[in-house]
Design a protein around this motif. Structure first.
Motif, PDB file in Angstrom:
ATOM      1  N   CYS A  77       0.854  -1.198   0.000  1.00 58.53           N
ATOM      2  CA  CYS A  77       0.000   0.000   0.000  1.00 58.53           C
ATOM      3  C   CYS A  77       0.888   1.247   0.000  1.00 58.53           C
ATOM      4  O   CYS A  77       1.098   1.901   1.036  1.00 58.53           O
ATOM      5  N   ILE A  81      -1.078   6.158  -3.588  1.00 59.39           N
ATOM      6  CA  ILE A  81      -2.276   5.434  -4.041  1.00 59.39           C
ATOM      7  C   ILE A  81      -3.540   6.170  -3.567  1.00 59.39           C
ATOM      8  O   ILE A  81      -4.553   6.207  -4.267  1.00 59.39           O
ATOM      9  N   TYR A  85      -8.336   8.294  -5.009  1.00 60.29           N
ATOM     10  CA  TYR A  85      -9.698   8.362  -4.445  1.00 60.29           C
ATOM     11  C   TYR A  85     -10.340   9.697  -4.775  1.00 60.29           C
ATOM     12  O   TYR A  85      -9.712  10.742  -4.636  1.00 60.29           O
ATOM     13  N   CYS A 110       0.528   4.551   1.695  1.00 59.32           N
ATOM     14  CA  CYS A 110      -0.754   5.182   1.405  1.00 59.32           C
ATOM     15  C   CYS A 110      -1.312   5.819   2.684  1.00 59.32           C
ATOM     16  O   CYS A 110      -1.213   5.232   3.769  1.00 59.32           O
ATOM     17  N   LEU A 113      -3.490   3.705   5.048  1.00 56.93           N
ATOM     18  CA  LEU A 113      -2.977   2.485   5.685  1.00 56.93           C
ATOM     19  C   LEU A 113      -2.839   2.703   7.186  1.00 56.93           C
ATOM     20  O   LEU A 113      -2.246   3.675   7.636  1.00 56.93           O
ATOM     21  N   CYS A 118      -5.743  -1.656   5.737  1.00 54.26           N
ATOM     22  CA  CYS A 118      -6.483  -0.524   5.169  1.00 54.26           C
ATOM     23  C   CYS A 118      -7.594  -0.088   6.107  1.00 54.26           C
ATOM     24  O   CYS A 118      -8.361  -0.908   6.603  1.00 54.26           O
ATOM     25  N   CYS A 127      -7.223  -1.043  -5.665  1.00 49.91           N
ATOM     26  CA  CYS A 127      -6.926  -1.755  -4.408  1.00 49.91           C
ATOM     27  C   CYS A 127      -7.659  -3.090  -4.375  1.00 49.91           C
ATOM     28  O   CYS A 127      -7.088  -4.107  -3.986  1.00 49.91           O
TER      29      CYS A 127
HETATM   30  S1  SF4 Z   1      -5.892  -0.905   0.215  1.00 52.78           S
HETATM   31 FE1  SF4 Z   1      -6.249   0.915   1.474  1.00 52.78          FE
HETATM   32  S2  SF4 Z   1      -4.276   1.353   2.435  1.00 52.78           S
HETATM   33 FE2  SF4 Z   1      -3.890  -0.026   0.701  1.00 52.78          FE
HETATM   34  S3  SF4 Z   1      -3.439   1.313  -1.018  1.00 52.78           S
HETATM   35 FE3  SF4 Z   1      -5.629   0.893  -1.087  1.00 52.78          FE
HETATM   36  S4  SF4 Z   1      -6.553   2.599   0.069  1.00 52.78           S
HETATM   37 FE4  SF4 Z   1      -4.413   2.565   0.542  1.00 52.78          FE
END
Ligand code: SF4
Ligand code: SF4
Length: 173
Positions: A77, A81, A85, A110, A113, A118, A127
């Motif tokens: 992660c 990343i 969103y 990220c 995280l 996550c 993801c």
């Molecule tokens: S799974 Fe969650 S923590 Fe991992 S990169 Fe995607 S948004 Fe970020």
């Protein structure tokens, strides 16, 4: 109430998106939840996410990811990343009762995280769909299909919900 100042996002772009999501949640959250189709899709998405999580648990994916985090120098992660969103996807997380702020972001990772993985409930397609080489080697073809099927259902539902919310917000006087 979630205070905007609680957000510790390092990227100004992400900070702006989180603030937009919080504004939308405050001004439209109740009416979105009362919309019948959005209500139904939120419930369906929650069930799909639970199903994906159960598949990841039963197929050993959660254990493998934990090993990466604890024994192999960190998960995949990576930093940046979170910038994929958009405010609507962040709003969907708020509608599912998932706060966006991370008070203990992990360096070079990220923003979303946390120490236990996550922190988001509804995750981006990149993801949800990601299956690393280690997992591709570990899982059988049948197991990969199980995982991809539950992920596909989750992402289809997320797409329809995302579209329904955008349409509802556009129609708002
Ligand atoms: S799974 Fe969650 S923590 Fe991992 S990169 Fe995607 S948004 Fe970020
Ligand atoms: S997806 Fe693969 S690389 Fe990423 S944390 Fe899980 S096992 Fe490790």
């Amino acid at each position: 109430m979630i205070e905007k100042s609680d957000n510790l996002a390092t990227s100004p772009a992400l900070q702006g998106k989180i603030e937009q999501a919080l504004d939308l949640f405050e001004t439209c959250g109740d009416s979105l939840r009362q919309d019948t189709s959005i209500h139904t899709l939120l419930k369906k998405l929650r069930d799909c996410i639970e199903n994906t999580n159960q598949s990841m648990l039963s197929l050993g994916v959660v254990t493998e990811c934990k090993n990466c985090e604890e024994k192999e120098g960190g998960s995949c992660c990576g930093a940046g990343i979170e910038n994929n969103y958009d405010p609507i996807l962040l709003l969907i997380n708020l509608l599912l009762g998932c706060p966006l702020q991370n008070h203990e972001p992990i360096a070079n990772s990220c923003y979303f995280l946390g120490k236990k993985g996550c922190r988001l409930t509804a995750r981006h397609v990149i993801c949800v769909n990601y299956i690393c080489e280690k997992l591709q080697r570990k899982l059988t073809r049948k197991e990969l299909i199980v995982l991809q099927t539950s992920a596909g259902e989750e992402l289809d539902t997320l797409f329809f919900l995302h579209e329904a919310i955008k349409k509802r917000l556009r129609a708002k006087p």
